[in-house]
Each structure stands twice: as C-alpha cells, then as structure tokens.
Design an enzyme around this catalytic site. Structure first.
Site, PDB file in Angstrom:
ATOM      1  N   CYS A   1      16.908  -6.356  14.161  1.00 48.19           N
ATOM      2  CA  CYS A   1      17.485  -5.031  14.523  1.00 48.19           C
ATOM      3  C   CYS A   1      17.240  -4.033  13.436  1.00 48.19           C
ATOM      4  CB  CYS A   1      19.006  -5.365  14.052  1.00 48.19           C
ATOM      5  SG  CYS A   1      19.881  -6.627  15.265  1.00 48.19           S
TER       6      CYS A   1
ATOM      7  N   ARG B   1       8.051  -6.105   1.507  1.00 50.40           N
ATOM      8  CA  ARG B   1       7.486  -7.105   2.332  1.00 50.40           C
ATOM      9  C   ARG B   1       8.334  -8.256   2.533  1.00 50.40           C
ATOM     10  NH1 ARG B   1       2.435  -6.503   0.887  1.00 50.40           N
ATOM     11  NH2 ARG B   1       2.094  -8.513  -0.215  1.00 50.40           N
ATOM     12  N   SER B   2       9.656  -8.230   2.663  1.00 49.66           N
ATOM     13  CA  SER B   2      10.626  -9.179   2.756  1.00 49.66           C
ATOM     14  C   SER B   2      10.354  -9.894   4.452  1.00 49.66           C
ATOM     15  CB  SER B   2      11.909  -8.764   2.726  1.00 49.66           C
ATOM     16  OG  SER B   2      12.203  -7.929   3.942  1.00 49.66           O
TER      17      SER B   2
ATOM     18  N   ASP C   1       4.127  -4.545  -1.754  1.00 51.21           N
ATOM     19  CA  ASP C   1       5.203  -5.050  -2.493  1.00 51.21           C
ATOM     20  C   ASP C   1       4.816  -5.492  -3.817  1.00 51.21           C
ATOM     21  OD1 ASP C   1       4.094  -7.460  -2.472  1.00 51.21           O
ATOM     22  OD2 ASP C   1       5.560  -8.875  -1.568  1.00 51.21           O
ATOM     23  N   ILE C   2       5.436  -6.154  -4.722  1.00 44.42           N
ATOM     24  CA  ILE C   2       5.293  -6.429  -6.259  1.00 44.42           C
ATOM     25  C   ILE C   2       3.994  -7.321  -6.419  1.00 44.42           C
ATOM     26  CG2 ILE C   2       7.596  -5.896  -7.067  1.00 44.42           C
ATOM     27  CD1 ILE C   2       7.854  -9.169  -7.154  1.00 44.42           C
TER      28      ILE C   2
END
Length: 332
Positions: free
Chosen positions: A152, A187-188, A210-211
C-alpha cells in the site's frame, strides 16, 4: 525613504495527500457499486503501538465513509497466528490487514506469509512480492485479467507521482518514468526497497539510500531489461547522489533525521512518507513541489486493493498463477 521590499512568494507548490486521495476515492466508490455487498476488511492489532492504533482508526473511518465494512480485532501475540488462520477460512472476511511490528523479527515475516493470498490487501505474501520484484503485473499472465496486488505505501507513492505528472503518459505503460532520476531515502523491506523496485521497473534510475550505503536500481541503458538490476555503489553517500535527482522521496522513521536541503537539485520534487517530518520548512525554498505526507493516499490504496481482491474472486474461470512465473509485460 524607500518603501520596504515585499516578500517574494515561494515558487514551491505544496500538494496535500487529500487532493490525491479524492480522485482515487471516486474510482473506489464506483467499484463498490458493482459488488453485491460491502467488502469486509478485518484489522488485527497485536501490539501497543499508538501509530498502529491511529492507522487502524483512520482506516475504519475511511472504510465507513466509502461503503466498506471494517472490524478491528485486538488479540494477544500468542493468539495472532490462529486469528489470521481463522480469518483466512471465514467467508464473511474479504480482506485482512495486520498491524506490524508484532514480534519485530522473522516471526513477523512468517505471519505475512500465512495471510491467504486472496485476502492479502497489503500485498505482502510471497506471490505478490515475487511478482513485484520480477515486474510481473498479473496473476494470470495469459488472460491478464487479475492484476497483482502491490504494497500500500509504495503504491500510494506511485499514485502521488502519477498525480504530479512525473509519469509521462506519452510513453507506453511500464516505461513512463524513463528519463527520471529518483532518490529514495529508506531501504526497509516493507516500504523503501519495494518502492525503489517499483520505480525502477517503471523506467527510472533510482538511488536507494540507507545507513549502510547506496544501491542503484535500474533497468539498464535504454531500458533494455525487463526488470531492474541492483548495483552496490561502494563508498557513495547521500551527498553524492541526491544532487543528481529530480525527485527525492524520504521515509526515515526517526524524529532526529532531517534531509539536508542544500543537497537538493533546484526544482526537485520532494515527497515525505515517514510519520516524522524528514524535510524542514526550508525545503520550499528549493523544491518545485513538496508533498509533506501520504497517509490518506495509503489508506485509499488499501481500499483499492480490497476492491481488486473482490473483483479477482468474481472471475471464477481464472485460477491464480503459481508462485514462480515467467515474466509478463503488461501494466500494473
């Protein structure tokens, strides 16, 4: 004595999520009219996260305002697996949403996989995730009638970019982001990585940050590949890639994080999908368009997915494809 200098109005257009969601709601409302009864969405809450409860309340309100039925079921962590399995076989339940995190480990991934694919409004089961990354846009590639479900929040971001005309409708579907360079800060596995894949599969060059570093998602020069490839950019940082991008999308879930506006390309489009404010007010001095939140669009995309699941189930002559499929080529 000279007159005081008038303040220069900002050239940045702020676009609110409700403006985008209103158009999508009309589509959903028309679809509901074609059904025999209101679709029933069940939400499972098995944590004490205030944000999850708020999301559930927003979802209930939007459902009830638009002809859907919504039930919130609060269960313990020990009972969540059985509750999901029960909903899978309940003919009165048309869609299931689970509010994560619950265990905040691989057990959450297991729970995502046990939601029946025909009731998975979040698009998190293996079949949907596989199709998304492989750029397969239908469950039935031969007849192309059952569209695959997309997660979603990434889908909401895509719909916002369509609303902003970032997608070029002159180009064929699937290539409409060709020529755009996009930065996604996050970037989950739930939002950031799927979003980067979706945008790259639609033709964009995407820098996923991301990290741990930067990855480049691309379909190759001239979009020669059907689906995206990922390239590790050793040593690269946000400072290296953000100035290259005409669209910057950020979703860092931390109140201390703020995107450095000095890195923005002049006239960039900026979208925030975090519950935190990743962009400060100074973003309006450099961006051409700024979308401060996307939550209302996310909930409408949830209803849109629920409607699609109901429509898919009405096609009795079509069986969903297996989990591994050969790549398709048609629009999502």
């Amino acid at each position: 004595m000279s007159a005081p200098t008038a303040s220069v109005p900002s050239s940045c257009k702020v676009v609110l999520a409700k403006n985008v969601s209103n158009g999508l709601l009309k589509e959903v409302q028309e679809g509901v009219k074609t059904l025999d009864k209101p679709p029933h969405l069940v939400g499972f809450l098995a944590n004490n996260d205030p944000a999850a409860l708020m999301y559930a309340q927003w979802t209930q309100k939007t459902c009830e305002e638009n002809g859907f039925k919504y039930s919130l079921r609060e269960v313990s962590r020990d009972d969540i697996e059985g509750a999901i399995l029960s909903a899978n076989t309940d003919d009165e339940v048309d869609g299931v949403i689970v509010y994560y995190p619950i265990f905040n480990n691989r057990q959450d991934q297991y729970l995502q996989q046990i939601v029946d694919v025909s009731k998975d409004v979040e698009g998190l089961s293996h079949r949907y995730i596989f199709n998304m990354y492989q750029n397969i846009r239908f469950l039935d590639p031969e007849t192309q009638r059952q569209k695959s479900i997309l997660p979603c929040t990434p889908l909401a971001t895509v719909k916002i970019l369509e609303y902003l005309n970032i997608y070029n409708t002159v180009l064929p579907s699937g290539n409409r982001l060709f020529g755009h360079t996009i930065c996604v800060v996050n970037r989950s596995e739930v939002v950031g990585r799927p979003l980067a894949a979706l945008l790259a599969n639609d033709g964009a060059c995407v820098y996923s940050v991301d990290i741990t570093g930067v990855q480049k998602f691309t379909r190759g020069e001239g979009l020669k590949k059907h689906r995206h490839d990922i390239h590790e950019m050793e040593g690269a940082t946000l400072k290296d890639v953000a100035p290259l991008c005409d669209v910057v999308i950020s979703g860092v879930p931390g109140e201390k994080y703020k995107f450095d506006t000095s890195l923005l390309r002049e006239g960039a489009v900026c979208v925030n999908f975090s519950s935190e404010k990743n962009f400060g007010p100074e973003v309006k001095e450099k961006a051409s368009i700024f979308v401060p939140s996307i939550g209302k669009v996310t909930i409408v995309c949830l209803l849109r997915n629920l409607l699609r699941l109901n429509q898919n189930r009405r096609l009795d002559d079509i069986k969903p494809a297996a989990a591994t499929e050969r790549p398709g080529t048609i629009d999502a």
